[in-house]
Design a protein around this motif. Structure first.
Motif, PDB file in Angstrom:
ATOM      1  N   ARG A 112       0.836  -1.213   0.000  1.00 48.14           N
ATOM      2  CA  ARG A 112       0.000   0.000   0.000  1.00 48.14           C
ATOM      3  C   ARG A 112       0.869   1.261   0.000  1.00 48.14           C
ATOM      4  N   ASP A 113       1.910   1.245   0.819  1.00 48.77           N
ATOM      5  CA  ASP A 113       2.799   2.406   0.883  1.00 48.77           C
ATOM      6  C   ASP A 113       3.532   2.623  -0.440  1.00 48.77           C
ATOM      7  N   TYR A 114       3.879   1.525  -1.083  1.00 52.42           N
ATOM      8  CA  TYR A 114       4.525   1.611  -2.395  1.00 52.42           C
ATOM      9  C   TYR A 114       3.617   2.331  -3.387  1.00 52.42           C
ATOM     10  N   GLN A 115       2.352   1.980  -3.386  1.00 56.78           N
ATOM     11  CA  GLN A 115       1.404   2.585  -4.323  1.00 56.78           C
ATOM     12  C   GLN A 115       1.287   4.093  -4.130  1.00 56.78           C
ATOM     13  N   SER A 116       1.446   4.554  -2.897  1.00 51.03           N
ATOM     14  CA  SER A 116       1.274   5.988  -2.632  1.00 51.03           C
ATOM     15  C   SER A 116       2.595   6.764  -2.603  1.00 51.03           C
ATOM     16  N   GLU A 117       3.712   6.083  -2.785  1.00 57.55           N
ATOM     17  CA  GLU A 117       5.021   6.754  -2.748  1.00 57.55           C
ATOM     18  C   GLU A 117       5.216   7.620  -3.988  1.00 57.55           C
ATOM     19  N   ASN A 118       5.637   8.877  -3.783  1.00 62.20           N
ATOM     20  CA  ASN A 118       5.838   9.815  -4.890  1.00 62.20           C
ATOM     21  C   ASN A 118       7.302  10.028  -5.251  1.00 62.20           C
ATOM     22  N   ASP A 119       8.198   9.785  -4.327  1.00 60.98           N
ATOM     23  CA  ASP A 119       9.623   9.970  -4.584  1.00 60.98           C
ATOM     24  C   ASP A 119      10.120   8.808  -5.445  1.00 60.98           C
ATOM     25  N   SER A 120      10.644   9.108  -6.635  1.00 58.52           N
ATOM     26  CA  SER A 120      11.007   8.038  -7.581  1.00 58.52           C
ATOM     27  C   SER A 120      12.139   7.150  -7.056  1.00 58.52           C
ATOM     28  N   THR A 121      13.075   7.721  -6.322  1.00 57.92           N
ATOM     29  CA  THR A 121      14.173   6.904  -5.797  1.00 57.92           C
ATOM     30  C   THR A 121      13.678   5.969  -4.702  1.00 57.92           C
ATOM     31  N   LYS A 122      12.889   6.506  -3.792  1.00 55.20           N
ATOM     32  CA  LYS A 122      12.362   5.655  -2.721  1.00 55.20           C
ATOM     33  C   LYS A 122      11.416   4.592  -3.304  1.00 55.20           C
ATOM     34  N   LYS A 123      10.658   4.960  -4.307  1.00 57.57           N
ATOM     35  CA  LYS A 123       9.757   4.002  -4.961  1.00 57.57           C
ATOM     36  C   LYS A 123      10.572   2.858  -5.582  1.00 57.57           C
ATOM     37  N   TYR A 124      11.746   3.196  -6.118  1.00 57.93           N
ATOM     38  CA  TYR A 124      12.642   2.185  -6.686  1.00 57.93           C
ATOM     39  C   TYR A 124      13.091   1.191  -5.602  1.00 57.93           C
ATOM     40  N   TYR A 125      13.376   1.696  -4.405  1.00 61.60           N
ATOM     41  CA  TYR A 125      13.745   0.816  -3.297  1.00 61.60           C
ATOM     42  C   TYR A 125      12.573  -0.082  -2.904  1.00 61.60           C
ATOM     43  N   TYR A 126      11.363   0.456  -2.940  1.00 61.64           N
ATOM     44  CA  TYR A 126      10.177  -0.374  -2.715  1.00 61.64           C
ATOM     45  C   TYR A 126      10.088  -1.478  -3.772  1.00 61.64           C
ATOM     46  N   GLU A 127      10.314  -1.125  -5.032  1.00 60.92           N
ATOM     47  CA  GLU A 127      10.247  -2.116  -6.111  1.00 60.92           C
ATOM     48  C   GLU A 127      11.262  -3.229  -5.894  1.00 60.92           C
ATOM     49  N   PHE A 128      12.463  -2.847  -5.489  1.00 63.17           N
ATOM     50  CA  PHE A 128      13.500  -3.841  -5.174  1.00 63.17           C
ATOM     51  C   PHE A 128      13.017  -4.768  -4.066  1.00 63.17           C
ATOM     52  N   LEU A 129      12.545  -4.179  -2.978  1.00 59.79           N
ATOM     53  CA  LEU A 129      12.101  -4.963  -1.830  1.00 59.79           C
ATOM     54  C   LEU A 129      10.946  -5.884  -2.206  1.00 59.79           C
ATOM     55  N   LEU A 130       9.952  -5.342  -2.886  1.00 59.54           N
ATOM     56  CA  LEU A 130       8.783  -6.147  -3.237  1.00 59.54           C
ATOM     57  C   LEU A 130       9.116  -7.218  -4.281  1.00 59.54           C
ATOM     58  N   ALA A 131       9.996  -6.906  -5.217  1.00 62.86           N
ATOM     59  CA  ALA A 131      10.419  -7.907  -6.195  1.00 62.86           C
ATOM     60  C   ALA A 131      11.124  -9.060  -5.493  1.00 62.86           C
ATOM     61  N   LYS A 132      12.004  -8.730  -4.585  1.00 65.60           N
ATOM     62  CA  LYS A 132      12.776  -9.760  -3.899  1.00 65.60           C
ATOM     63  C   LYS A 132      11.907 -10.545  -2.908  1.00 65.60           C
ATOM     64  N   ALA A 133      11.001  -9.850  -2.220  1.00 69.18           N
ATOM     65  CA  ALA A 133      10.188 -10.504  -1.193  1.00 69.18           C
ATOM     66  C   ALA A 133       9.063 -11.344  -1.782  1.00 69.18           C
ATOM     67  N   THR A 134       8.476 -10.876  -2.886  1.00 70.05           N
ATOM     68  CA  THR A 134       7.303 -11.575  -3.421  1.00 70.05           C
ATOM     69  C   THR A 134       7.600 -12.391  -4.670  1.00 70.05           C
ATOM     70  N   GLN A 135       8.634 -12.021  -5.422  1.00 74.73           N
ATOM     71  CA  GLN A 135       8.956 -12.627  -6.710  1.00 74.73           C
ATOM     72  C   GLN A 135       7.815 -12.452  -7.716  1.00 74.73           C
ATOM     73  N   GLU A 136       6.951 -11.469  -7.469  1.00 77.20           N
ATOM     74  CA  GLU A 136       5.849 -11.205  -8.404  1.00 77.20           C
ATOM     75  C   GLU A 136       6.375 -10.457  -9.614  1.00 77.20           C
ATOM     76  N   LYS A 137       5.872 -10.846 -10.774  1.00 74.73           N
ATOM     77  CA  LYS A 137       6.338 -10.297 -12.041  1.00 74.73           C
ATOM     78  C   LYS A 137       6.178  -8.778 -12.113  1.00 74.73           C
ATOM     79  N   GLN A 138       5.064  -8.246 -11.625  1.00 78.68           N
ATOM     80  CA  GLN A 138       4.832  -6.804 -11.726  1.00 78.68           C
ATOM     81  C   GLN A 138       5.921  -6.009 -11.001  1.00 78.68           C
ATOM     82  N   TYR A 139       6.338  -6.471  -9.832  1.00 83.03           N
ATOM     83  CA  TYR A 139       7.364  -5.749  -9.077  1.00 83.03           C
ATOM     84  C   TYR A 139       8.740  -5.929  -9.715  1.00 83.03           C
TER      85      TYR A 139
END
Length: 185
Positions: free
Chosen positions: A61-88
């Motif tokens: 949820r926090d990822y969806q509302s994040e506006n800072d592109s760099t911090k959002k990139y860190y969310y993408e890294f975390l979610l990709a690694k934690a979930t292995q979901e294709k979208q992340y």
């Protein structure tokens, strides 16, 4: 501030091992990421923990509302690694070229030669063209030990599929001779 962060993360790990309570560790580490400008080490720490579903949903949820592109990139890294979901994973790889500067330095309190973002991205460089393009982009921004790791990774990919490597490399602003010179360093 760096000493406080190091102490904070050490205290969290100590508490985790004493109590065996990973949920508290994840909550505390994530709260630290939200409360501080130096969120990078907290995201790297979280990426190496098993994240309970409740906390994972909050992070999503926090990822969806994040506006800072760099911090959002860190969310993408975390979610990709934690979930292995294709979208992340796709979002992480897609944004890696524009975040090449983040990939090229390790300015967090996380102790490693290369940035964990780069380490994770490099796993996909063999099969994903965008990941390879981002890795080549990192090459021109790297120095010292980080440069040797990037060069080594790119050389392996170059040797495994030279045609693909050169096709992707043409999308960068490096000419072929510059690129091959950098790979020889």
């Amino acid at each position: 501030m760096p000493q406080r962060l190091t102490f904070f993360l050490s205290a969290i790990f100590f508490a985790y091992f004493i109590s065996g309570c990973s949920s508290t560790l994840v909550k505390d580490t994530y709260q630290h990421a939200l409360d501080n400008d130096d969120y990078k080490a907290a995201f790297f720490t979280l990426s190496n923990l098993e994240i309970p579903n409740e906390e994972l949903e909050k992070i999503q949820r926090d990822y969806q509302s994040e506006n800072d592109s760099t911090k959002k990139y860190y969310y993408e890294f975390l979610l990709a690694k934690a979930t292995q979901e294709k979208q992340y994973l796709d979002n992480f790889i897609d944004h890696s070229v524009s975040q090449a500067k983040e990939l090229s330095v390790n300015d967090s309190q996380w102790i490693s030669i290369t940035n964990p973002l780069y380490d994770y991205l490099s796993l996909y460089g063999y099969s994903d063209d965008k990941a390879l393009l981002a890795m080549i982009s990192v090459l021109t921004l790297s120095d010292s030990a980080n440069l040797s790791v990037v060069v080594n990774d790119l050389n392996k990919i170059y040797q495994s599929d030279t045609d693909r490597f050169m096709r992707i490399a043409r999308d960068t602003n490096l000419n072929e001779m510059e690129l091959l010179d950098l790979l020889e360093e």
